[in-house]
Motif scaffolding. Structure first.
Motif, PDB file in Angstrom:
ATOM      1  N   SER A  86       0.881  -1.201   0.174  1.00  0.00           N
ATOM      2  CA  SER A  86      -0.012  -0.054  -0.072  1.00  0.00           C
ATOM      3  C   SER A  86       0.683   1.217   0.103  1.00  0.00           C
ATOM      4  CB  SER A  86      -0.854   0.123   1.326  1.00  0.00           C
ATOM      5  OG  SER A  86      -0.272   0.246   2.310  1.00  0.00           O
ATOM      6  N   VAL A  87       0.221   2.117  -0.339  1.00  0.00           N
ATOM      7  CA  VAL A  87       0.942   3.517  -0.480  1.00  0.00           C
ATOM      8  C   VAL A  87       1.260   3.917   1.092  1.00  0.00           C
ATOM      9  CG1 VAL A  87       0.789   6.154  -0.785  1.00  0.00           C
ATOM     10  CG2 VAL A  87       0.089   4.278  -2.606  1.00  0.00           C
ATOM     11  N   ASP A  88       0.326   3.586   1.993  1.00  0.00           N
ATOM     12  CA  ASP A  88       0.403   4.089   3.366  1.00  0.00           C
ATOM     13  C   ASP A  88       1.702   3.537   3.856  1.00  0.00           C
ATOM     14  OD1 ASP A  88      -1.814   5.627   3.450  1.00  0.00           O
ATOM     15  OD2 ASP A  88      -3.209   4.220   4.306  1.00  0.00           O
ATOM     16  N   THR A  89       2.065   2.039   3.526  1.00  0.00           N
ATOM     17  CA  THR A  89       3.084   1.437   3.908  1.00  0.00           C
ATOM     18  C   THR A  89       4.508   1.881   3.356  1.00  0.00           C
ATOM     19  OG1 THR A  89       2.021  -0.724   3.753  1.00  0.00           O
ATOM     20  CG2 THR A  89       4.278  -0.787   3.948  1.00  0.00           C
ATOM     21  N   ILE A 120       4.647   9.594  -0.959  1.00  0.00           N
ATOM     22  CA  ILE A 120       4.735   8.832  -2.112  1.00  0.00           C
ATOM     23  C   ILE A 120       5.050   9.635  -3.254  1.00  0.00           C
ATOM     24  CG2 ILE A 120       2.369   9.228  -2.979  1.00  0.00           C
ATOM     25  CD1 ILE A 120       4.293   6.121  -3.153  1.00  0.00           C
ATOM     26  N   SER A 121       4.952  11.073  -3.116  1.00  0.00           N
ATOM     27  CA  SER A 121       5.116  11.978  -4.515  1.00  0.00           C
ATOM     28  C   SER A 121       6.616  12.243  -4.477  1.00  0.00           C
ATOM     29  CB  SER A 121       4.611  13.448  -4.113  1.00  0.00           C
ATOM     30  OG  SER A 121       5.103  13.923  -2.792  1.00  0.00           O
ATOM     31  N   THR A 122       7.664  11.777  -3.457  1.00  0.00           N
ATOM     32  CA  THR A 122       8.797  11.706  -3.600  1.00  0.00           C
ATOM     33  C   THR A 122       9.336  10.947  -4.771  1.00  0.00           C
ATOM     34  OG1 THR A 122       9.057  11.733  -1.270  1.00  0.00           O
ATOM     35  CG2 THR A 122      10.899  11.101  -2.304  1.00  0.00           C
ATOM     36  N   ILE A 123       8.460   9.908  -5.074  1.00  0.00           N
ATOM     37  CA  ILE A 123       9.067   8.913  -6.140  1.00  0.00           C
ATOM     38  C   ILE A 123       8.066   8.911  -7.471  1.00  0.00           C
ATOM     39  CG2 ILE A 123      10.459   7.370  -4.853  1.00  0.00           C
ATOM     40  CD1 ILE A 123       7.924   5.474  -4.647  1.00  0.00           C
ATOM     41  N   ASP A 124       7.395   9.890  -7.517  1.00  0.00           N
ATOM     42  CA  ASP A 124       6.406  10.351  -8.772  1.00  0.00           C
ATOM     43  C   ASP A 124       7.349  10.027 -10.053  1.00  0.00           C
ATOM     44  OD1 ASP A 124       4.281  10.332  -7.585  1.00  0.00           O
ATOM     45  OD2 ASP A 124       3.955  12.641  -7.746  1.00  0.00           O
ATOM     46  N   LEU A 138       7.128   3.776 -15.328  1.00  0.00           N
ATOM     47  CA  LEU A 138       7.021   2.302 -15.080  1.00  0.00           C
ATOM     48  C   LEU A 138       5.663   2.194 -15.384  1.00  0.00           C
ATOM     49  CD1 LEU A 138       9.621   1.671 -12.261  1.00  0.00           C
ATOM     50  CD2 LEU A 138       9.852   1.100 -14.488  1.00  0.00           C
ATOM     51  N   GLN A 139       4.678   2.949 -14.692  1.00  0.00           N
ATOM     52  CA  GLN A 139       3.199   2.735 -14.852  1.00  0.00           C
ATOM     53  C   GLN A 139       2.803   2.828 -16.642  1.00  0.00           C
ATOM     54  OE1 GLN A 139       0.795   5.972 -13.659  1.00  0.00           O
ATOM     55  NE2 GLN A 139      -0.890   4.232 -12.607  1.00  0.00           N
ATOM     56  N   HIS A 140       3.511   3.955 -17.132  1.00  0.00           N
ATOM     57  CA  HIS A 140       3.378   4.081 -18.535  1.00  0.00           C
ATOM     58  C   HIS A 140       3.530   2.898 -19.334  1.00  0.00           C
ATOM     59  CE1 HIS A 140       2.515   8.578 -17.691  1.00  0.00           C
ATOM     60  NE2 HIS A 140       1.489   7.896 -17.349  1.00  0.00           N
ATOM     61  N   GLN A 141       4.910   2.336 -19.095  1.00  0.00           N
ATOM     62  CA  GLN A 141       5.517   1.123 -19.932  1.00  0.00           C
ATOM     63  C   GLN A 141       4.742  -0.350 -19.329  1.00  0.00           C
ATOM     64  OE1 GLN A 141       9.580   1.528 -18.437  1.00  0.00           O
ATOM     65  NE2 GLN A 141       9.838   3.754 -19.228  1.00  0.00           N
ATOM     66  N   GLY A 142       3.844  -0.243 -18.712  1.00  0.00           N
ATOM     67  CA  GLY A 142       3.125  -1.390 -18.312  1.00  0.00           C
ATOM     68  C   GLY A 142       3.858  -2.462 -17.214  1.00  0.00           C
ATOM     69  N   PHE A 143       4.946  -1.616 -16.512  1.00  0.00           N
ATOM     70  CA  PHE A 143       5.713  -2.673 -15.458  1.00  0.00           C
ATOM     71  C   PHE A 143       5.015  -2.285 -14.065  1.00  0.00           C
ATOM     72  CE2 PHE A 143       9.154  -1.672 -18.460  1.00  0.00           C
ATOM     73  CZ  PHE A 143       9.406  -3.340 -18.689  1.00  0.00           C
ATOM     74  N   MET A 144       4.183  -1.167 -13.957  1.00  0.00           N
ATOM     75  CA  MET A 144       3.778  -1.152 -12.562  1.00  0.00           C
ATOM     76  C   MET A 144       2.199  -0.485 -12.497  1.00  0.00           C
ATOM     77  SD  MET A 144       6.073  -1.075 -10.063  1.00  0.00           S
ATOM     78  CE  MET A 144       5.903   0.018  -8.753  1.00  0.00           C
ATOM     79  N   PHE A 196       0.050   1.675 -10.271  1.00  0.00           N
ATOM     80  CA  PHE A 196       0.448   2.839  -9.187  1.00  0.00           C
ATOM     81  C   PHE A 196      -1.017   3.871  -9.276  1.00  0.00           C
ATOM     82  CE2 PHE A 196       2.296   7.353  -8.679  1.00  0.00           C
ATOM     83  CZ  PHE A 196       2.053   7.143  -7.464  1.00  0.00           C
ATOM     84  N   ASP A 197      -1.823   3.699  -7.845  1.00  0.00           N
ATOM     85  CA  ASP A 197      -2.822   4.574  -7.649  1.00  0.00           C
ATOM     86  C   ASP A 197      -2.716   5.113  -6.477  1.00  0.00           C
ATOM     87  OD1 ASP A 197      -3.723   2.715  -5.595  1.00  0.00           O
ATOM     88  OD2 ASP A 197      -4.813   1.507  -7.212  1.00  0.00           O
TER      89      ASP A 197
END
Length: 404
Positions: free
Chosen positions: A350-353, A362-366, A372-378, A380-381
């Motif tokens: 979870s994002v909370d974790t 979580i914005s630190t690693i946007d 990676l989300q756009h490339q289909g690897f992740m 992320f919501d």
């Protein structure tokens, strides 16, 4: 990784009370050093077992845990894992003495999971009923393979019959959670042999399977004299057929090399590692991780530490075994440290974790997650960080994206 800018824009309050705490115990001796092993293990020939310093070692373990009580910070122990080496060489009377002390100085969760690594050779473990009586409720049996030729090449001191017998005896003793450690990609191994290993583990009654590929590590005998391993095409077919066999048997691949059956649950201790939880560590060469808040001697933050590796050095300290490394993880390294673990989980975290256990938004690693989300690897919501099926297959590639 992108620079964070002003840390105050990304910092949260790290609260250890919200982070599970486990305990790792290392027993460093083996009857024989396997040629593939790069763990902190040291040979203890069977003729020396009677004179082995097991009581002195438990004394050192007791001093070791006492020296770490200030790291507990009011938490109970969520899980314990006893690894090695060959932990089952340690007499059960010594385990009993150790556990009596641990329960005196630590609070155990009501449903604590306690795992012992045990080798199949009868010389290397006590009757399984004795482990249950100590509160050990999960076994991880170091099978590696049920093929006697493969076991010989791997330098194991047990054979196929020993491995089957160990699992059956553990079940008969009352263990309901039994992991079988299996390797694949072994010298001269075919897909048929690899699948047979899985099938034999399941037929014997393993409820969990750790199924991982043999890798050649530096500082091992195999590194100095490499064996003839299967080519990439054979390795791919082994993985394909092995996965199909486990899935057909109703097992779930919840972590890169971990499979759990319908009648078991995921290894809670390892989940705590992958979810960037905290863990104390005692024993020669043991590694730990803790989150500190308002500690008397250390600034707030996430710390890693290690103990001196050699048993003789570990035993030589009069008051407490030496902490050879205790360092705070730099803020810029925390995302990689977290994702290096979390990306091993098929379901992600979870994002909370992430925020609770790194102290970062979580914005630190946007800038890393979104491509990676756009490339289909992740996936992320607002609630979840998880690898897709493709991302899970190429987890090492994903991890590299979070390097500082």
């Amino acid at each position: 990784m992108s620079e964070f800018g002003d840390p105050s824009d990304h910092a949260l309050i790290l609260d250890p009370a919200r982070i599970p705490l486990s305990l790792y115990i290392h027993v460093p001796w083996c009857l024989k050093k396997c040629p593939y092993c790069d763990f902190n293990s040291h040979t203890l020939p069977k003729e020396e077992l009677m004179n082995a310093p097991f009581d002195e070692y438990v004394n050192a373990l007791i001093k070791d845990i006492d020296s770490q009580l200030d790291l507990v910070q009011g938490r109970s122990i969520h899980s314990i894992f006893i690894g090695g080496g060959t932990p089952s060489l340690l007499p059960t009377a010594e385990f009993g003495r150790l556990f009596t002390h641990l329960k005196n100085v630590l609070a155990f969760d009501k449903n604590i999971e306690i795992t012992l690594e045990a080798n199949p050779a009868t010389l290397e473990h006590a009757p399984f009923e004795e482990y249950l009586s100590l509160g050990i409720n999960r076994l991880s049996v170091g099978v590696q393979s049920f093929d006697n030729q493969a076991l010989s090449v791997l330098g194991r001191v047990h054979d196929c019959d020993d491995a089957v017998r160990a699992i059956l005896q553990a079940k008969k003793a009352g263990f309901t959670r039994i992991n079988a450690d299996l390797m694949h990609g072994l010298p001269m191994q075919t897909p048929k042999l690899a699948v047979n290993d899985i099938q034999m583990a399941l037929q014997a009654g393993a409820t969990h399977v750790s199924w991982y590929q043999l890798t050649i590590e530096p500082n091992t005998a195999f590194y100095r004299t490499p064996p003839d391993l299967p080519n990439e095409d054979v390795l791919e077919e082994i993985e394909k057929q092995g996965r199909a066999t486990l899935l057909q048997a109703g097992f779930t691949n919840y972590e890169i090399s971990a499979w759990v059956g319908r009648d078991d649950t995921a290894c809670q201790h390892n989940l705590n590692y992958w979810q960037f939880g905290d863990y104390l560590a005692i024993g020669a060469g043991a590694h730990g991780k803790v989150t500190l808040l308002d500690h008397a001697s250390h600034p707030n933050g996430v710390y890693r530490f290690a103990k001196t590796r050699l048993p003789r050095d570990y035993l030589s300290y009069e008051y407490a075994p030496k902490m050879v490394d205790f360092h705070k993880i730099d803020e810029i390294d925390l995302p990689f440290e977290f994702m290096m673990n979390a990306l091993r989980l098929a379901s992600g975290v979870s994002v909370d974790t992430f925020e609770e256990r790194t102290g970062l938004l979580i914005s630190t690693i946007d800038n890393e997650l979104l491509p990676l989300q756009h490339q289909g690897f992740m996936v992320f919501d607002p609630n979840l960080i998880a690898p897709t099926k493709m991302g899970f297959r190429y987890a090492n590639h994903l991890m590299q994206a979070f390097l500082p």
